[in-house]
Design an enzyme around this catalytic site. Sequence first.
Site, PDB file in Angstrom:
ATOM      1  N   HIS A 113       0.856  -1.186   0.000  1.00 19.02           N
ATOM      2  CA  HIS A 113       0.000   0.000   0.000  1.00 19.02           C
ATOM      3  C   HIS A 113       0.894   1.239   0.000  1.00 19.02           C
ATOM      4  CE1 HIS A 113      -4.036  -1.686   0.734  1.00 19.02           C
ATOM      5  NE2 HIS A 113      -3.387  -2.662   1.360  1.00 19.02           N
TER       6      HIS A 113
HETATM    7 ZN   LIG Z   1      -3.991  -4.638   1.905  1.00 20.22          ZN
END
Ligand SMILES: [Zn+2]
Length: 147
Positions: free
Chosen positions: A111
Amino acid sequence: MAEAVAVAGAGPCVFCQIARSSTSTQLLHSDEKVVAFQDINPSAFKHYLVIPVEHISTVKDLQRRMEDYQLVSHMLDVGQTLLRRDAPDSKQYRFGFHQPPLNSVNHLHLHCLALPFKPGWKCIKYTSLGPFGGFIKAEKLLQKIKP
Ligand SMILES: [Zn+2]
Ligand SMILES: [Zn+2]
């Protein structure tokens, strides 16, 4: 297209399909090792995912060896380059991985977030503290798997 619905543990992995460019997902970056694209449900001003082309399930499958260390370093490099390009004014970036059982897709994905979080409460999903502490920052993971 009912056969395209991925069932857990069976059927094609969604992220493998994206990595092979066999979906309509627009790739922000692609090379022989990794691809990057926008999170379909963004939690911040900019929210990208960087995934390895090769299927690796989770951070638990990474080991203390040069191959894995270089892969994660490269993923982080790509994410940093993209956010610096697309969110140069964001003063805060965050890079990290969900750890089982909090990972949503069983294909390793970094992320990459340019803050602020949108909406603000989404920050709880991306912290290593508190009851939702299933998030490991990329730098910390690199320390753990450094050969
Ligand atoms: Zn994730
Ligand atoms: Zn996969």
